[in-house]
Design a protein around this motif. Structure first.
Motif, PDB file in Angstrom:
ATOM      1  N   ALA A  95       5.272  41.679 -27.332  1.00 31.89           N
ATOM      2  CA  ALA A  95       5.159  42.235 -25.980  1.00 31.89           C
ATOM      3  C   ALA A  95       4.809  41.172 -24.938  1.00 31.89           C
ATOM      4  O   ALA A  95       5.453  41.112 -23.881  1.00 31.89           O
ATOM      5  N   PRO A  96       3.816  40.301 -25.188  1.00 33.74           N
ATOM      6  CA  PRO A  96       3.534  39.263 -24.184  1.00 33.74           C
ATOM      7  C   PRO A  96       4.722  38.362 -23.888  1.00 33.74           C
ATOM      8  O   PRO A  96       4.980  38.024 -22.727  1.00 33.74           O
ATOM      9  N   LEU A  97       5.453  37.967 -24.929  1.00 30.05           N
ATOM     10  CA  LEU A  97       6.590  37.076 -24.724  1.00 30.05           C
ATOM     11  C   LEU A  97       7.678  37.748 -23.903  1.00 30.05           C
ATOM     12  O   LEU A  97       8.177  37.190 -22.915  1.00 30.05           O
ATOM     13  N   VAL A  98       8.052  38.970 -24.278  1.00 33.42           N
ATOM     14  CA  VAL A  98       9.122  39.679 -23.578  1.00 33.42           C
ATOM     15  C   VAL A  98       8.705  40.022 -22.152  1.00 33.42           C
ATOM     16  O   VAL A  98       9.469  39.838 -21.198  1.00 33.42           O
ATOM     17  N   GLU A  99       7.483  40.508 -21.986  1.00 31.63           N
ATOM     18  CA  GLU A  99       7.032  40.929 -20.659  1.00 31.63           C
ATOM     19  C   GLU A  99       6.872  39.743 -19.710  1.00 31.63           C
ATOM     20  O   GLU A  99       7.181  39.854 -18.515  1.00 31.63           O
ATOM     21  N   GLU A 100       6.421  38.610 -20.221  1.00 29.66           N
ATOM     22  CA  GLU A 100       6.282  37.448 -19.344  1.00 29.66           C
ATOM     23  C   GLU A 100       7.640  36.917 -18.894  1.00 29.66           C
ATOM     24  O   GLU A 100       7.822  36.516 -17.747  1.00 29.66           O
ATOM     25  N   ILE A 101       8.596  36.911 -19.810  1.00 33.73           N
ATOM     26  CA  ILE A 101       9.943  36.482 -19.432  1.00 33.73           C
ATOM     27  C   ILE A 101      10.529  37.432 -18.391  1.00 33.73           C
ATOM     28  O   ILE A 101      11.115  37.004 -17.389  1.00 33.73           O
ATOM     29  N   ALA A 102      10.341  38.729 -18.604  1.00 35.38           N
ATOM     30  CA  ALA A 102      10.943  39.725 -17.720  1.00 35.38           C
ATOM     31  C   ALA A 102      10.256  39.809 -16.360  1.00 35.38           C
ATOM     32  O   ALA A 102      10.921  39.889 -15.318  1.00 35.38           O
ATOM     33  N   PHE A 103       8.921  39.782 -16.343  1.00 34.33           N
ATOM     34  CA  PHE A 103       8.195  40.010 -15.097  1.00 34.33           C
ATOM     35  C   PHE A 103       7.799  38.735 -14.366  1.00 34.33           C
ATOM     36  O   PHE A 103       7.563  38.772 -13.150  1.00 34.33           O
ATOM     37  N   ARG A 104       7.715  37.612 -15.092  1.00 36.09           N
ATOM     38  CA  ARG A 104       7.244  36.397 -14.425  1.00 36.09           C
ATOM     39  C   ARG A 104       8.068  35.148 -14.724  1.00 36.09           C
ATOM     40  O   ARG A 104       7.841  34.108 -14.100  1.00 36.09           O
ATOM     41  N   GLY A 105       9.024  35.224 -15.651  1.00 31.40           N
ATOM     42  CA  GLY A 105       9.836  34.053 -15.937  1.00 31.40           C
ATOM     43  C   GLY A 105      10.578  33.548 -14.715  1.00 31.40           C
ATOM     44  O   GLY A 105      10.769  32.348 -14.533  1.00 31.40           O
ATOM     45  N   TRP A 106      10.964  34.460 -13.840  1.00 27.64           N
ATOM     46  CA  TRP A 106      11.749  34.123 -12.655  1.00 27.64           C
ATOM     47  C   TRP A 106      10.894  33.800 -11.440  1.00 27.64           C
ATOM     48  O   TRP A 106      11.418  33.418 -10.391  1.00 27.64           O
ATOM     49  N   LEU A 107       9.562  33.937 -11.552  1.00 31.71           N
ATOM     50  CA  LEU A 107       8.691  33.720 -10.393  1.00 31.71           C
ATOM     51  C   LEU A 107       8.672  32.268  -9.932  1.00 31.71           C
ATOM     52  O   LEU A 107       8.141  31.963  -8.863  1.00 31.71           O
ATOM     53  N   SER A 108       9.215  31.372 -10.738  1.00 32.56           N
ATOM     54  CA  SER A 108       9.316  29.976 -10.307  1.00 32.56           C
ATOM     55  C   SER A 108      10.272  29.822  -9.126  1.00 32.56           C
ATOM     56  O   SER A 108      10.198  28.855  -8.376  1.00 32.56           O
ATOM     57  N   GLY A 109      11.195  30.772  -8.988  1.00 33.39           N
ATOM     58  CA  GLY A 109      12.168  30.695  -7.909  1.00 33.39           C
ATOM     59  C   GLY A 109      13.292  29.715  -8.151  1.00 33.39           C
ATOM     60  O   GLY A 109      14.168  29.544  -7.304  1.00 33.39           O
ATOM     61  N   LEU A 115      18.897  33.045 -12.881  1.00 31.18           N
ATOM     62  CA  LEU A 115      20.200  33.372 -13.469  1.00 31.18           C
ATOM     63  C   LEU A 115      20.097  33.635 -14.976  1.00 31.18           C
ATOM     64  O   LEU A 115      20.760  34.530 -15.501  1.00 31.18           O
ATOM     65  N   ALA A 116      19.254  32.875 -15.662  1.00 32.68           N
ATOM     66  CA  ALA A 116      19.088  33.075 -17.099  1.00 32.68           C
ATOM     67  C   ALA A 116      18.535  34.463 -17.384  1.00 32.68           C
ATOM     68  O   ALA A 116      18.962  35.135 -18.335  1.00 32.68           O
ATOM     69  N   LEU A 117      17.589  34.924 -16.573  1.00 33.16           N
ATOM     70  CA  LEU A 117      17.034  36.260 -16.771  1.00 33.16           C
ATOM     71  C   LEU A 117      18.086  37.329 -16.522  1.00 33.16           C
ATOM     72  O   LEU A 117      18.176  38.312 -17.270  1.00 33.16           O
ATOM     73  N   ILE A 118      18.894  37.153 -15.471  1.00 35.80           N
ATOM     74  CA  ILE A 118      19.957  38.121 -15.185  1.00 35.80           C
ATOM     75  C   ILE A 118      20.919  38.216 -16.372  1.00 35.80           C
ATOM     76  O   ILE A 118      21.335  39.312 -16.785  1.00 35.80           O
ATOM     77  N   ALA A 144      25.143  35.940 -27.919  1.00 36.22           N
ATOM     78  CA  ALA A 144      25.933  35.253 -26.899  1.00 36.22           C
ATOM     79  C   ALA A 144      25.163  35.162 -25.588  1.00 36.22           C
ATOM     80  O   ALA A 144      25.186  34.141 -24.898  1.00 36.22           O
ATOM     81  N   GLY A 145      24.458  36.248 -25.245  1.00 40.40           N
ATOM     82  CA  GLY A 145      23.655  36.240 -24.025  1.00 40.40           C
ATOM     83  C   GLY A 145      22.537  35.215 -24.082  1.00 40.40           C
ATOM     84  O   GLY A 145      22.266  34.527 -23.103  1.00 40.40           O
ATOM     85  N   LEU A 146      21.901  35.107 -25.251  1.00 38.14           N
ATOM     86  CA  LEU A 146      20.824  34.127 -25.419  1.00 38.14           C
ATOM     87  C   LEU A 146      21.351  32.705 -25.281  1.00 38.14           C
ATOM     88  O   LEU A 146      20.744  31.860 -24.599  1.00 38.14           O
ATOM     89  N   LEU A 147      22.495  32.419 -25.908  1.00 39.93           N
ATOM     90  CA  LEU A 147      23.089  31.089 -25.811  1.00 39.93           C
ATOM     91  C   LEU A 147      23.494  30.764 -24.373  1.00 39.93           C
ATOM     92  O   LEU A 147      23.297  29.638 -23.901  1.00 39.93           O
ATOM     93  N   ALA A 148      24.041  31.756 -23.685  1.00 42.24           N
ATOM     94  CA  ALA A 148      24.443  31.545 -22.291  1.00 42.24           C
ATOM     95  C   ALA A 148      23.227  31.271 -21.413  1.00 42.24           C
ATOM     96  O   ALA A 148      23.260  30.395 -20.536  1.00 42.24           O
ATOM     97  N   ALA A 149      22.141  32.003 -21.659  1.00 38.79           N
ATOM     98  CA  ALA A 149      20.917  31.793 -20.878  1.00 38.79           C
ATOM     99  C   ALA A 149      20.351  30.401 -21.115  1.00 38.79           C
ATOM    100  O   ALA A 149      19.923  29.723 -20.172  1.00 38.79           O
ATOM    101  N   LEU A 150      20.367  29.959 -22.358  1.00 41.59           N
ATOM    102  CA  LEU A 150      19.877  28.612 -22.674  1.00 41.59           C
ATOM    103  C   LEU A 150      20.746  27.540 -22.013  1.00 41.59           C
ATOM    104  O   LEU A 150      20.235  26.528 -21.521  1.00 41.59           O
ATOM    105  N   ALA A 151      22.063  27.773 -21.997  1.00 42.86           N
ATOM    106  CA  ALA A 151      22.972  26.825 -21.358  1.00 42.86           C
ATOM    107  C   ALA A 151      22.705  26.741 -19.854  1.00 42.86           C
ATOM    108  O   ALA A 151      22.724  25.654 -19.259  1.00 42.86           O
ATOM    109  N   ILE A 152      22.419  27.890 -19.232  1.00 43.67           N
ATOM    110  CA  ILE A 152      22.115  27.917 -17.798  1.00 43.67           C
ATOM    111  C   ILE A 152      20.821  27.160 -17.520  1.00 43.67           C
ATOM    112  O   ILE A 152      20.730  26.373 -16.569  1.00 43.67           O
ATOM    113  N   LEU A 153      19.803  27.402 -18.358  1.00 46.30           N
ATOM    114  CA  LEU A 153      18.534  26.709 -18.178  1.00 46.30           C
ATOM    115  C   LEU A 153      18.704  25.193 -18.271  1.00 46.30           C
ATOM    116  O   LEU A 153      18.118  24.440 -17.484  1.00 46.30           O
TER     117      LEU A 153
END
Length: 244
Positions: A95-109, A115-118, A144-153
């Motif tokens: 839960a901490p890992l998923v929730e932090e990615i979803a609610f705060r991973g993008w807060l860096s701006g 884009l990776a979160l989307i 595939a979504g995970l690999l694409a997100a990593l590539a974007i990052l």
């Protein structure tokens, strides 16, 4: 796109960290970039964890006083559940890992994080929709979504925070914190959600600390505090169960 405003000076004491946190809440400002993980940053996580425990203690005390007057509060989803290793892992780690990615991973701006979160959210929804056709299809889409997100990052790792994001950061920070607290209403029965609103104040308070750590020290710091918070909570539940 350009770099956001500069971060606060590093705090080297409990009082200093808490003072900077209070200043951040008064005027949430997006730092240029959170530093790479370092041992010294663990001190910030520890200082915020102690503040978290203090706030939780006060809120639990208030809840106890309210219950002593005879007012019944709704029970959480954990009530009556046999808390085994799988539940502990889900609450303390997953839960901490998923929730932090979803609610705060993008807060860096930063565009890569946004884009990776989307992409992850889109792949997750697609995987859920395909789960009825077979787990293999859902797994392929999710992978595939995970690999694409990593590539974007990786591709956008050097990009600074988006200018418009920095300007609207105070609003985005509070919306993220409010959303984080609100989602915990689903821990209660649907008919009790209105009564449960005061019961998610702990998540709202903790969410402000998690947001502060995320933008000033990195996502790993907010994940670690979230893990410690949930670990303390599940420990109290287990102690209460053994005492009963």
């Amino acid at each position: 796109m350009h770099a956001a405003t500069t971060s606060l000076a590093p705090a080297n004491s409990m009082r200093g960290e808490w003072t900077q946190f209070a200043a951040f809440l008064k005027r949430p400002t997006l730092p240029a970039r959170a530093p790479m993980p370092r041992l010294a940053s663990l001190g910030a996580v520890w200082r915020l964890f102690l503040l978290d425990l203090a706030v939780m203690g006060v809120l639990l005390g208030i809840a106890g006083l309210v219950m002593s007057t005879g007012i019944t509060v709704p029970e959480t989803a954990l009530a009556g559940i046999d808390i085994g290793p799988a539940v502990v892992f889900a609450v303390v780690v997953f839960a901490p890992l998923v929730e932090e990615i979803a609610f705060r991973g993008w807060l860096s701006g930063r565009p890569g994080h946004v884009l990776a979160l989307i992409v992850l959210l889109g792949a997750g929804l697609a995987a859920i929709m395909l789960s009825g056709s077979g787990t293999i299809y859902a797994a392929l889409v999710g992978g595939a979504g995970l690999l694409a997100a990593l590539a974007i990052l990786f591709a956008l790792r050097r990009r600074a925070a988006m200018g418009w994001f920095a300007r609207f950061f105070p609003v985005l920070f509070w919306l993220s914190t409010l959303a984080f607290a609100s989602v915990h209403l689903f821990n209660f029965p649907a008919e009790d959600m209105a009564m449960a609103l005061p019961l998610v104040l702990p998540q709202f308070a903790t969410g402000t600390m998690l947001g502060y750590l995320r933008v000033h020290y990195g996502l790993w710091a907010s994940v670690l505090l979230h893990l410690l918070h949930n670990g303390a909570f599940i420990s109290l539940v287990l102690l209460a169960g053994s005492a009963g």
